[in-house]
Structures are given as structure tokens and as C-alpha cells.
Write a protein that holds these residues in place. Structure first.
Motif, PDB file in Angstrom:
ATOM      1  N   LYS A   1       0.846  -1.195   0.000  1.00 23.29           N
ATOM      2  CA  LYS A   1       0.000   0.000   0.000  1.00 23.29           C
ATOM      3  C   LYS A   1       0.881   1.244   0.000  1.00 23.29           C
ATOM      4  CE  LYS A   1      -4.152  -1.972   0.657  1.00 23.29           C
ATOM      5  NZ  LYS A   1      -5.340  -1.739  -0.197  1.00 23.29           N
ATOM      6  N   ARG A   2       0.359   2.312  -0.643  1.00 22.80           N
ATOM      7  CA  ARG A   2       1.118   3.566  -0.708  1.00 22.80           C
ATOM      8  C   ARG A   2       0.282   4.730  -0.163  1.00 22.80           C
ATOM      9  NH1 ARG A   2       4.228   5.207  -5.895  1.00 22.80           N
ATOM     10  NH2 ARG A   2       2.126   5.403  -6.774  1.00 22.80           N
ATOM     11  N   ALA A   3       0.952   5.587   0.581  1.00 23.93           N
ATOM     12  CA  ALA A   3       0.313   6.787   1.133  1.00 23.93           C
ATOM     13  C   ALA A   3       1.056   8.015   0.625  1.00 23.93           C
ATOM     14  CB  ALA A   3       0.350   6.762   2.659  1.00 23.93           C
ATOM     15  N   LEU A   4       0.293   9.045   0.298  1.00 31.67           N
ATOM     16  CA  LEU A   4       0.882  10.330  -0.104  1.00 31.67           C
ATOM     17  C   LEU A   4       0.639  11.324   1.022  1.00 31.67           C
ATOM     18  CD1 LEU A   4       0.501  12.064  -3.578  1.00 31.67           C
ATOM     19  CD2 LEU A   4       0.583  13.347  -1.451  1.00 31.67           C
TER      20      LEU A   4
ATOM     21  N   TRP B   1       3.472   0.207   4.992  1.00 33.44           N
ATOM     22  CA  TRP B   1       3.109   1.131   3.915  1.00 33.44           C
ATOM     23  C   TRP B   1       4.350   1.852   3.383  1.00 33.44           C
ATOM     24  CZ3 TRP B   1      -1.978   3.279   2.508  1.00 33.44           C
ATOM     25  CH2 TRP B   1      -3.044   2.528   3.016  1.00 33.44           C
ATOM     26  N   ASP B   2       4.338   2.136   2.076  1.00 33.63           N
ATOM     27  CA  ASP B   2       5.310   3.041   1.472  1.00 33.63           C
ATOM     28  C   ASP B   2       4.737   4.457   1.515  1.00 33.63           C
ATOM     29  OD1 ASP B   2       7.089   1.047   0.899  1.00 33.63           O
ATOM     30  OD2 ASP B   2       6.470   0.826  -1.205  1.00 33.63           O
ATOM     31  N   ILE B   3       5.628   5.428   1.626  1.00 35.41           N
ATOM     32  CA  ILE B   3       5.181   6.823   1.767  1.00 35.41           C
ATOM     33  C   ILE B   3       5.796   7.675   0.670  1.00 35.41           C
ATOM     34  CG2 ILE B   3       5.256   8.881   3.233  1.00 35.41           C
ATOM     35  CD1 ILE B   3       5.234   7.018   5.664  1.00 35.41           C
ATOM     36  N   ILE B   4       4.946   8.489   0.048  1.00 33.56           N
ATOM     37  CA  ILE B   4       5.371   9.526  -0.894  1.00 33.56           C
ATOM     38  C   ILE B   4       5.188  10.855  -0.175  1.00 33.56           C
ATOM     39  CG2 ILE B   4       4.970  10.598  -3.140  1.00 33.56           C
ATOM     40  CD1 ILE B   4       3.406   7.955  -3.841  1.00 33.56           C
ATOM     41  N   SER B   5       6.151  11.755  -0.286  1.00 29.62           N
ATOM     42  CA  SER B   5       6.000  13.046   0.391  1.00 29.62           C
ATOM     43  C   SER B   5       6.610  14.158  -0.449  1.00 29.62           C
ATOM     44  CB  SER B   5       6.637  13.010   1.785  1.00 29.62           C
ATOM     45  OG  SER B   5       8.016  12.711   1.697  1.00 29.62           O
ATOM     46  N   THR B   6       6.303  15.372  -0.059  1.00 28.35           N
ATOM     47  CA  THR B   6       6.765  16.547  -0.796  1.00 28.35           C
ATOM     48  C   THR B   6       7.585  17.441   0.106  1.00 28.35           C
ATOM     49  OG1 THR B   6       4.827  17.877  -0.219  1.00 28.35           O
ATOM     50  CG2 THR B   6       4.647  16.509  -2.187  1.00 28.35           C
ATOM     51  N   GLY B   7       8.385  18.319  -0.522  1.00 29.41           N
ATOM     52  CA  GLY B   7       9.183  19.351   0.101  1.00 29.41           C
ATOM     53  C   GLY B   7       9.361  19.337   1.595  1.00 29.41           C
TER      54      GLY B   7
ATOM     55  N   ALA C   1      11.190  16.710   4.311  1.00 29.10           N
ATOM     56  CA  ALA C   1      12.291  17.131   5.188  1.00 29.10           C
ATOM     57  C   ALA C   1      11.999  16.749   6.632  1.00 29.10           C
ATOM     58  CB  ALA C   1      12.510  18.633   5.062  1.00 29.10           C
ATOM     59  N   ALA C   2      10.747  16.912   7.063  1.00 24.84           N
ATOM     60  CA  ALA C   2      10.369  16.555   8.437  1.00 24.84           C
ATOM     61  C   ALA C   2      10.486  15.054   8.659  1.00 24.84           C
ATOM     62  CB  ALA C   2       8.950  17.038   8.723  1.00 24.84           C
ATOM     63  N   LEU C   3      10.061  14.268   7.650  1.00 23.77           N
ATOM     64  CA  LEU C   3      10.149  12.810   7.783  1.00 23.77           C
ATOM     65  C   LEU C   3      11.600  12.352   7.750  1.00 23.77           C
ATOM     66  CD1 LEU C   3       7.152  11.624   5.552  1.00 23.77           C
ATOM     67  CD2 LEU C   3       7.179  12.187   7.983  1.00 23.77           C
ATOM     68  N   ASP C   4      12.392  12.963   6.868  1.00 26.38           N
ATOM     69  CA  ASP C   4      13.819  12.614   6.810  1.00 26.38           C
ATOM     70  C   ASP C   4      14.488  12.872   8.157  1.00 26.38           C
ATOM     71  OD1 ASP C   4      13.544  11.892   4.185  1.00 26.38           O
ATOM     72  OD2 ASP C   4      14.432  13.733   3.356  1.00 26.38           O
TER      73      ASP C   4
ATOM     74  N   SER D   1      10.885   7.854   2.879  1.00 28.89           N
ATOM     75  CA  SER D   1       9.784   8.268   2.014  1.00 28.89           C
ATOM     76  C   SER D   1      10.337   8.530   0.617  1.00 28.89           C
ATOM     77  CB  SER D   1       9.088   9.517   2.554  1.00 28.89           C
ATOM     78  OG  SER D   1       9.955  10.640   2.511  1.00 28.89           O
ATOM     79  N   THR D   2       9.466   8.437  -0.359  1.00 31.71           N
ATOM     80  CA  THR D   2       9.821   8.700  -1.750  1.00 31.71           C
ATOM     81  C   THR D   2       9.443  10.124  -2.099  1.00 31.71           C
ATOM     82  OG1 THR D   2       9.410   6.392  -2.337  1.00 31.71           O
ATOM     83  CG2 THR D   2       9.422   7.993  -4.143  1.00 31.71           C
ATOM     84  N   SER D   3      10.347  10.831  -2.735  1.00 27.65           N
ATOM     85  CA  SER D   3      10.055  12.206  -3.134  1.00 27.65           C
ATOM     86  C   SER D   3       9.019  12.218  -4.246  1.00 27.65           C
ATOM     87  CB  SER D   3      11.332  12.897  -3.615  1.00 27.65           C
ATOM     88  OG  SER D   3      11.023  14.141  -4.206  1.00 27.65           O
ATOM     89  N   ILE D   4       8.163  13.219  -4.231  1.00 20.71           N
ATOM     90  CA  ILE D   4       7.135  13.363  -5.272  1.00 20.71           C
ATOM     91  C   ILE D   4       7.778  13.466  -6.654  1.00 20.71           C
ATOM     92  CG2 ILE D   4       6.936  15.886  -5.317  1.00 20.71           C
ATOM     93  CD1 ILE D   4       3.890  13.638  -5.078  1.00 20.71           C
TER      94      ILE D   4
END
Length: 515
Positions: free
Chosen positions: A3-6, A27-33, A37-40, A46-49
Motif C-alpha cells: 500500500k502507498r500513502a501520499l 506502507w510506502d510513503i510519498i511526500s513533498t518538500g 524534510a520533516a520525515l527525513d 519516504s519517496t520524493s514526489i
């Protein structure tokens, strides 16, 4: 299939913990900007958008999620082979959960120094698009716009591996309310910017302030909503210092009270109110004496009423108010001694504190009145009136004391329900005849209440006198000065009757109906 979450949030509250739990559940996670950075920083993979879309974020972040690899992944129906085949043919991997909240447009426009450019840059485009795509496909996609929903979603995922359809429907409905409110604020802002006063579409948005036990009567359900852009001088924004939760009728009465007191800024003034009508208004050089006058105006009706004072409540005034039963007291501030006095053995007495210096700004807010199948919209009755523009239409002129009383009475009558009559001197109301079906009846009620106190009294009428019989009633009571709008086809009959009895009568040219 994994499953993937954005996840793309401006409000980072709880997002790290939420993402951590999703990763634990596989779950795999996609995230933005900023979210990535907060997740990193928290050590969450997480995978970058950019890696999903194949395009970098561009144009200062204006374009980053508007791509088929995102919206195809959200909108593909899992029950249609053609949708799934199209996704596979175009190498689109499905997204099963979206956690998104939007650029802080509301917080931006609330800043006193906000610029037009700042407001425009805080209009989110990609966020609402992702939310709407996910919410439309709630049959398969879980969408979260409120951090308060993270825990419930995680619990269902942990227990069953997926959320229930009922939960997805509930969250989708919340999303559409959220994006509608967001767009309504933007529409309101731009409508004001271009000076459009009568838009073809009226878009209003309010936030739930309080779920109420009941409405005007116990059989009526009710809730209290506050404007999304709060008005500082309002019951909704008031700071409650003591007492029970406000009821439906408390709120309506308090609103009426704080509207009345706005017109009495020049001198210390106290307004006592019952059922949205003033039952006593007193003004003086100090707030304690103003209280005395307001109380003396109608010592019976004030019982169980609402009192608003436009100066700080001091100990002496508090002692006097403590002696009687009041529902609510409203003031700009209270001395420490006054608070101690008023709260002593009065745990239910509601004490509200308001920023009276924000009164002027509150006058620009529109009034909305619901009718079956529609909504009436009007400006508040806050027209600026200049006594120099009034006309004395009778042979007798009012003396100086009567003139002061007429000005005071005219401010007060504006807030009496029509047909409204008010009798006053230059420091206090003496009799109020509110909400009658004919003006003679209102005159008689006000006179009866003011009897034995009519020396130097004047009378105000919220609208014109349609017949001279009103003047006859007034004359028989011994009142020598009247203020009214004028404008009746029978004005001359009233003027002639006033002249006959030696009454001074002033026409203001402004009507103050209040339904």
C-alpha cells in the motif's frame, strides 16, 4: 501489493508519529518538500514526489503534484479492469491513502499587514486537487485533511488492514466541507478586493463554535457557528471568565446588548436587556452611577437579564450587581476586586470580557436573516446621524435639557423592537414599549412604565406616527418633547396636535424599524 500513502501537509502536527505507524504497518510513503524534510529528520523513509512524477518541483513550488502519476493513482477505480489496465499501461502505481492539508490562506489574510501578493501565493492549488481526487474515489482511497483523524485511521488499519467504507465516506465528506470552506474564504477575499457588493453567488463559511443543548426552546436542536475570519467584538470571540456555557437565547441577547452599547461610547453607560429589548439604559460621569440609572429604569425587568457596561467594572458597581440575579455581565474589563465579588457564590453567573476598542470594525459585518428557502442580507443599522440635520417642526422648540434627552432617547430607540416607543430623560430610560402591533399600544405601555417619573421626560418613536391619536396620548401624560423620523402622509396632523398641546417635536428623517 504494498500500500502507498501520499503525505503533504503544511500543518505538521502529529504527522511524524502518523508516518511512523504507517511504516510499521508496511506502507510506502510519498511526500513533498517540507513534509519530506520533516520525515527525513525523523529517520522515516519516504519517496520524493519528483521520483513519482518524473518532474522536479518548479515555479517556486506552484507545480509539483499536478500530474497523471498522482491523480491517475488516486482516481483509478479498483473495480474497473479498464482503469487498472490504463494505470498499468502508463506505469501508474496506485495510491491508497492521502494525508494533505492546505496552505494557510486564512492565517495569511488575518495578518494585519497582509499584502495582496502574500494572499495570492497562499492559495493552494495542488492540495485541494489531491484531496478532491481522493475524496471522489473514497470507495478505495482513504483521505485525511484533519490531524484529529490520524488515530482512528491507524486503529482501523492496524486491526483490519484497511479502513471501512463508512470511515472513508465520513472522511470524504469532511474533505469536501474543508475545500468548500477554503474556496469560500478565497472567494470572500477576492470579492472584497474588487469591491463587489452584490455577488451573484453568496459563499459563506463558518466554524462550529459550540454544540448547544437546545435552541430557542427545548424541542429545537441548535449549534453556534463562528465566522471563519473571526470578529473580535462579538459574543463568539468573547472571553468567558465565569459561569455556565452560554445558551442559544443567551447568545442572541448578548449580541443585541453589545450592539446597543456601541452607540454610547462618549460617556460611561450601562445597558440592561431582556429578550433582545433594552429594559434600562443609564449614562453618567462614572460607571457606578450609570448602573444606578439603568437599574432604576426598570428594577423589575432587569431581574434575570443581561447587563453590558462600557467601562471597567469596579468593586462598587460589582457589589450592587451582585445583590440581584443576572444571567450575564459583559464589559471591557473587570478589576480584581470586582471579579472576586461577582464570582462569590455565583458560579453560574456568566462574565464576558470583550475588546471594546474593536467596536467600529464590527459595524461593517453584514447581517444575515434566514427565511424558509432563502437568506436576507443587509448592512447593520449603524448610519451616522447628526442632530444638526434634524428639524424642529413645531412652534415650540425643545430646551437644552430636552435636547440632550432627545439625543439620548434617539440612540436608544433604535434597538427597541418595532413598533417601538421609548421615554427617557437626559440620563436614563424611563419607559419602553417594544414590539407592539400598533403604535398607540406601544405608547401606552411606555407611559404606564414611566408614570410618576415624567418630569422633563421626552419620547422617541422608531417610525413615524400614522395618526394624531398618538400625540393625544402623549400630551395627556404631560410629555413635552417628541423625536420621530417623520415621513407620514399625515405628518401635518401630528404637527398640528403637537402645536395644540405645546409639545416640541423633532423629525430626524431616519427610520429605525427592528423586527
Amino acid at each position: 501489493m504494498t500500500k502507498r500513502a501520499l503525505i503533504s501537509v503544511s500543518n505538521k502536527e502529529g504527522i511524524v508519529e502518523f508516518a511512523q505507524e504507517l511504516r510499521k504497518l508496511g506502507w510506502d510513503i510519498i511526500s513533498t518538500g517540507g513534509t519530506k524534510a520533516a520525515l527525513d529528520s525523523a529517520g522515516i523513509d519516504s519517496t520524493s514526489i519528483d521520483d513519482v512524477t518524473g518532474f522536479p518541483e518548479m515555479m517556486d513550488g506552484r507545480v509539483k503534484t499536478l500530474h497523471p502519476n498522482i491523480h491517475g493513482a488516486l482516481l483509478a477505480r479498483r473495480d474497473l479492469k479498464s482503469h487498472l489496465q490504463a494505470a498499468a499501461d502508463n506505469k501508474i502505481e496506485l495510491i491508497d491513502l492521502v494525508a494533505v492539508n492546505l496552505y494557510p490562506f486564512k492565517e495569511t489574510v488575518l495578518k494585519p499587514d497582509v499584502t495582496y501578493a502574500d494572499a495570492v501565493e497562499n492559495i493552494d492549488i495542488g492540495g485541494p486537487s489531491m484531496l478532491r481526487s481522493a475524496a471522489k474515489n473514497h470507495a478505495s482511497v482513504t483521505v485525511i485533511v484533519d490531524p484529529a483523524d490520524y488515530a482512528a485511521v491507524l486503529e482501523e488499519l492496524a486491526n483490519a488492514g484497511e479502513t471501512t467504507l463508512a470511515t472513508r465516506q465520513r472522511l470524504a465528506a469532511k474533505v469536501f466541507r474543508h475545500t468548500a470552506a477554503y474556496d469560500a474564504l478565497i472567494a470572500e477575499y477576492f470579492t472584497a478586493q474588487v469591491g463587489e457588493s452584490k455577488p451573484e453567488k453568496l459563499t459563506l463559511t463558518y466554524d462550529l463554535k459550540q454544540s448547544m443543548r437546545y435552541g430557542e426552546n427545548p424541542q429545537q436542536d441548535a449549534d453556534f457557528y463562528q465566522t471563519a475570519l473571526p470578529t473580535a467584538y462579538s459574543v463568539a470571540s468573547a472571553k468567558q471568565l465565569n459561569g455556565k456555557e452560554l445558551s442559544f437565547n443567551n447568545i442572541r441577547d448578548s449580541d443585541a446588548a453589545i450592539r446597543i452599547i456601541r452607540d454610547f461610547r462618549d460617556r460611561p453607560t450601562v445597558v440592561a436587556l431582556k429578550h433582545m429589548n433594552p429594559c434600562g439604559i443609564g449614562q453618567a460621569d462614572d460607571i457606578e452611577t450609570a448602573w444606578d440609572y439603568a437599574y432604576e429604569a426598570d428594577a423589575v425587568s432587569i431581574f434575570g437579564g443581561i447587563v453590558v457596561l462600557n467601562r471597567e467594572v469596579d468593586a462598587a458597581t460589582a457589589e450592587k450587581m451582585h445583590d440581584i440575579f443576572l444571567e450575564i455581565i459583559i464589559a471591557p474589563s473587570y478589576s480584581e476586586e470586582a471579579l472576586t465579588i461577582l464570582t462569590n457564590k455565583k458560579k453560574n453567573l456568566r462574565l464576558l470580557e470583550l475588546p471594546f476598542d474593536a467596536q467600529e470594525a464590527s459595524k461593517t459585518e453584514k447581517e444575515y436573516t434566514g427565511v424558509v428557502g432563502g437568506l436576507l442580507v443587509q448592512n447593520q443599522d449603524v448610519v451616522a446621524e447628526n442632530p444638526e440635520d434634524w428639524r424642529v417642526v413645531t412652534e415650540r422648540q425643545p430646551n437644552d435639557k430636552e435636547t440632550a434627552a432627545l439625543e439620548f432617547a434617539w440612540k436608544a430607540i433604535k434597538y427597541v423592537k418595532s413598533n417601538g416607543i421609548l421615554i427617557a430623560n437626559d440620563r436614563m430610560t424611563l419607559g419602553v414599549g417594544p414590539g407592539q402591533t400598533n403604535r398607540v399600544g406601544a405608547v401606552r405601555i411606555a407611559i404606564e412604565q414611566a408614570k410618576d417619573r415624567l418630569d422633563g421626560a421626552v419620547l422617541a418613536s422608531d417610525a413615524f406616527f400614522p395618526f394624531a391619536d398618538n400625540i393625544e396620548e402623549i400630551a395627556s401624560a404631560g410629555i413635552r418633547a417628541i423625536i420621530q423620523p417623520g415621513g407620514s402622509v399625515r405628518d401635518q396632523d401630528s404637527i398640528d396636535a403637537a402645536n395644540k398641546h405645546g409639545i416640541a417635536m423633532v423629525f430626524t428623517g431616519v427610520r429605525h424599524f427592528r423586527h
